[in-house]
Design an enzyme around this catalytic site. Sequence first.
Site, PDB file in Angstrom:
ATOM      1  N   ASN A  19     -26.770  15.554  25.585  1.00  0.00           N
ATOM      2  CA  ASN A  19     -26.792  14.330  24.774  1.00  0.00           C
ATOM      3  C   ASN A  19     -26.838  13.116  25.676  1.00  0.00           C
ATOM      4  O   ASN A  19     -26.315  13.159  26.803  1.00  0.00           O
ATOM      5  CB  ASN A  19     -25.493  14.178  23.954  1.00  0.00           C
ATOM      6  CG  ASN A  19     -25.327  15.234  22.887  1.00  0.00           C
ATOM      7  OD1 ASN A  19     -26.309  15.720  22.330  1.00  0.00           O
ATOM      8  ND2 ASN A  19     -24.084  15.593  22.620  1.00  0.00           N
ATOM      9  N   ALA A  20     -27.426  12.030  25.184  1.00  0.00           N
ATOM     10  CA  ALA A  20     -27.224  10.739  25.835  1.00  0.00           C
ATOM     11  C   ALA A  20     -25.992  10.110  25.181  1.00  0.00           C
ATOM     12  O   ALA A  20     -25.912  10.038  23.952  1.00  0.00           O
ATOM     13  CB  ALA A  20     -28.447   9.858  25.647  1.00  0.00           C
ATOM     14  N   LYS A  48     -21.893  18.745  25.993  1.00  0.00           N
ATOM     15  CA  LYS A  48     -20.996  19.734  26.612  1.00  0.00           C
ATOM     16  C   LYS A  48     -21.744  20.695  27.530  1.00  0.00           C
ATOM     17  O   LYS A  48     -21.250  21.066  28.599  1.00  0.00           O
ATOM     18  CB  LYS A  48     -20.237  20.500  25.542  1.00  0.00           C
ATOM     19  CG  LYS A  48     -19.177  19.632  24.904  1.00  0.00           C
ATOM     20  CD  LYS A  48     -18.399  20.335  23.833  1.00  0.00           C
ATOM     21  CE  LYS A  48     -17.369  19.374  23.265  1.00  0.00           C
ATOM     22  NZ  LYS A  48     -16.373  18.950  24.242  1.00  0.00           N
ATOM     23  N   ALA A  50     -24.658  20.191  29.184  1.00  0.00           N
ATOM     24  CA  ALA A  50     -25.112  19.508  30.399  1.00  0.00           C
ATOM     25  C   ALA A  50     -23.928  19.207  31.319  1.00  0.00           C
ATOM     26  O   ALA A  50     -24.005  19.393  32.540  1.00  0.00           O
ATOM     27  CB  ALA A  50     -25.848  18.230  30.028  1.00  0.00           C
ATOM     28  N   ASN A  51     -22.819  18.741  30.751  1.00  0.00           N
ATOM     29  CA  ASN A  51     -21.631  18.451  31.580  1.00  0.00           C
ATOM     30  C   ASN A  51     -21.167  19.712  32.311  1.00  0.00           C
ATOM     31  O   ASN A  51     -20.793  19.670  33.487  1.00  0.00           O
ATOM     32  CB  ASN A  51     -20.461  17.963  30.711  1.00  0.00           C
ATOM     33  CG  ASN A  51     -20.744  16.654  30.011  1.00  0.00           C
ATOM     34  OD1 ASN A  51     -21.661  15.937  30.372  1.00  0.00           O
ATOM     35  ND2 ASN A  51     -19.946  16.354  28.987  1.00  0.00           N
ATOM     36  N   ALA A 208      -2.880  17.540  31.444  1.00  0.00           N
ATOM     37  CA  ALA A 208      -2.189  17.238  32.713  1.00  0.00           C
ATOM     38  C   ALA A 208      -1.240  18.357  33.148  1.00  0.00           C
ATOM     39  O   ALA A 208      -0.788  18.373  34.299  1.00  0.00           O
ATOM     40  CB  ALA A 208      -1.414  15.938  32.554  1.00  0.00           C
ATOM     41  N   GLY A 210      -2.094  21.560  33.269  1.00  0.00           N
ATOM     42  CA  GLY A 210      -2.821  22.667  33.901  1.00  0.00           C
ATOM     43  C   GLY A 210      -3.384  23.639  32.889  1.00  0.00           C
ATOM     44  O   GLY A 210      -4.006  23.232  31.917  1.00  0.00           O
ATOM     45  N   GLY A 236     -12.581  19.217  29.893  1.00  0.00           N
ATOM     46  CA  GLY A 236     -12.741  20.632  29.541  1.00  0.00           C
ATOM     47  C   GLY A 236     -14.074  21.190  30.029  1.00  0.00           C
ATOM     48  O   GLY A 236     -14.157  22.346  30.465  1.00  0.00           O
ATOM     49  N   ASP A 237     -15.117  20.366  29.986  1.00  0.00           N
ATOM     50  CA  ASP A 237     -16.437  20.804  30.462  1.00  0.00           C
ATOM     51  C   ASP A 237     -16.429  20.954  31.989  1.00  0.00           C
ATOM     52  O   ASP A 237     -17.003  21.909  32.532  1.00  0.00           O
ATOM     53  CB  ASP A 237     -17.520  19.797  30.066  1.00  0.00           C
ATOM     54  CG  ASP A 237     -17.576  19.549  28.572  1.00  0.00           C
ATOM     55  OD1 ASP A 237     -17.224  20.473  27.809  1.00  0.00           O
ATOM     56  OD2 ASP A 237     -17.966  18.444  28.165  1.00  0.00           O
TER      57      ASP A 237
HETATM   58  P1  ATP Z   1     -11.936  17.336  26.681  1.00  0.00           P
HETATM   59  O1  ATP Z   1     -12.073  17.699  25.216  1.00  0.00           O
HETATM   60  O2  ATP Z   1     -11.462  15.918  26.903  1.00  0.00           O
HETATM   61  O3  ATP Z   1     -13.128  17.680  27.493  1.00  0.00           O
HETATM   62  P2  ATP Z   1     -10.048  19.466  26.682  1.00  0.00           P
HETATM   63  O4  ATP Z   1      -9.091  19.038  25.615  1.00  0.00           O
HETATM   64  O5  ATP Z   1     -11.042  20.524  26.353  1.00  0.00           O
HETATM   65  O6  ATP Z   1     -10.774  18.212  27.287  1.00  0.00           O
HETATM   66  P3  ATP Z   1      -7.865  19.537  28.569  1.00  0.00           P
HETATM   67  O7  ATP Z   1      -6.906  20.639  28.379  1.00  0.00           O
HETATM   68  O8  ATP Z   1      -7.455  18.154  28.151  1.00  0.00           O
HETATM   69  O9  ATP Z   1      -9.271  19.987  27.945  1.00  0.00           O
HETATM   70  O10 ATP Z   1      -8.271  19.438  30.114  1.00  0.00           O
HETATM   71  C1  ATP Z   1      -8.969  20.459  30.779  1.00  0.00           C
HETATM   72  C2  ATP Z   1      -8.454  20.570  32.195  1.00  0.00           C
HETATM   73  O11 ATP Z   1      -8.687  19.325  32.867  1.00  0.00           O
HETATM   74  C3  ATP Z   1      -6.960  20.831  32.310  1.00  0.00           C
HETATM   75  O12 ATP Z   1      -6.678  22.214  32.278  1.00  0.00           O
HETATM   76  C4  ATP Z   1      -6.657  20.225  33.670  1.00  0.00           C
HETATM   77  O13 ATP Z   1      -7.021  21.139  34.685  1.00  0.00           O
HETATM   78  C5  ATP Z   1      -7.615  19.034  33.742  1.00  0.00           C
HETATM   79  N1  ATP Z   1      -6.961  17.790  33.312  1.00  0.00           N
HETATM   80  C6  ATP Z   1      -7.100  17.170  32.110  1.00  0.00           C
HETATM   81  N2  ATP Z   1      -6.334  16.047  32.047  1.00  0.00           N
HETATM   82  C7  ATP Z   1      -5.710  15.962  33.244  1.00  0.00           C
HETATM   83  C8  ATP Z   1      -4.783  15.030  33.823  1.00  0.00           C
HETATM   84  N3  ATP Z   1      -4.341  13.957  33.149  1.00  0.00           N
HETATM   85  N4  ATP Z   1      -4.341  15.280  35.080  1.00  0.00           N
HETATM   86  C9  ATP Z   1      -4.763  16.347  35.784  1.00  0.00           C
HETATM   87  N5  ATP Z   1      -5.634  17.258  35.299  1.00  0.00           N
HETATM   88  C10 ATP Z   1      -6.109  17.064  34.055  1.00  0.00           C
END
Ligand code: ATP
Length: 283
Positions: A19-20, A48, A50-51, A208, A210, A236-237
């Site tokens: 996506n753009a 998602k 592309a990322n 944050a 992990g 997450g990507d």
């Molecule tokens: P998004 O939908 O925003 O792409 P998500 O909800 O699928 O993210 P998260 O669990 O928020 O996924 O984050 C994925 C990974 O990114 C985490 O497991 C961690 O490794 C890293 N991460 C996310 N936020 C932080 C943070 N504030 N500090 C350090 N690592 C982070």
Amino acid sequence: MFFTTKLDRVDVVVVGSANADLVVSVARRPSAGETVLGSDTRVLPGGKGANTAVAAARNGAAVSLVGAVGDDPYGEFLLKSLGSAGVDTTRVRKVTTPTGLAFITVTPDGENSIIVSPGANSALTEADVDLGDARVLVASLEVPITVVEHAVALAARSGVRAVVNLSPVAELSPDTLAVLDPLIVNEHEARALPGFDCSRSVVVTLGARGADVVTPEGTRRIPAPQVDAVDTTGAGDAFTGALAAHLARGADLVAATEHAIAYAARSVTHQGAQPPRVAPPGK
Ligand code: ATP
């Protein structure tokens, strides 16, 4: 001209969206019937799929994206930006539907509101899926679920390791879930699971804090390093792409998760879902 980047060898095939991202900062969100003025529009490469592909490439994998873009300047921008990140785009089909767009408003508190217009991503079909001699398939759900289920079944038949990031959340069939190694979910998506034994392994990302790696041997918590988070969009990507790259290189799931956590932590310290390298249309 259709810009294409070709790699001789592919370790990781990503099936997903491109996506753009059209990003406008606003003082506050408009309510129904209201108009507010925002900043100039920033155009960033996103989606998602592309990322994830860019993250896998940044982690050293030879990556190909199976996707679709429109025959328009945004499609060309996305292909160039994928190519400049070293992603093979020979499996990205150009279609007559407009390129997928994400309309993103950001308020001063850092919160995003996002509308995704899937466009060309909806035109992806089962026939587009080609795993070549890849070792790992990664899919996410901004493309038709039938395409994801087909790709996973093909991977299972061909001895290719199948990884799905269940985002946005969707109801995958038990047969699809059963072969995933791992299924990746965040804490909210985890609630939609039939159980943690639905797949060969499950990784639950915890922002944050992990991630938890859940295998038949038990659950292992892997903490994230403390960073100054600027923008967690696409964390997450970034995590999923890095994990796939390390699995393709032969790392076990715990080691691959450790690498993915380190990479995703770095990714949240800059703006945008991908570090931009190519000028958007009109620049
Ligand atoms: P998004 O939908 O925003 O792409 P998500 O909800 O699928 O993210 P998260 O669990 O928020 O996924 O984050 C994925 C990974 O990114 C985490 O497991 C961690 O490794 C890293 N991460 C996310 N936020 C932080 C943070 N504030 N500090 C350090 N690592 C982070």
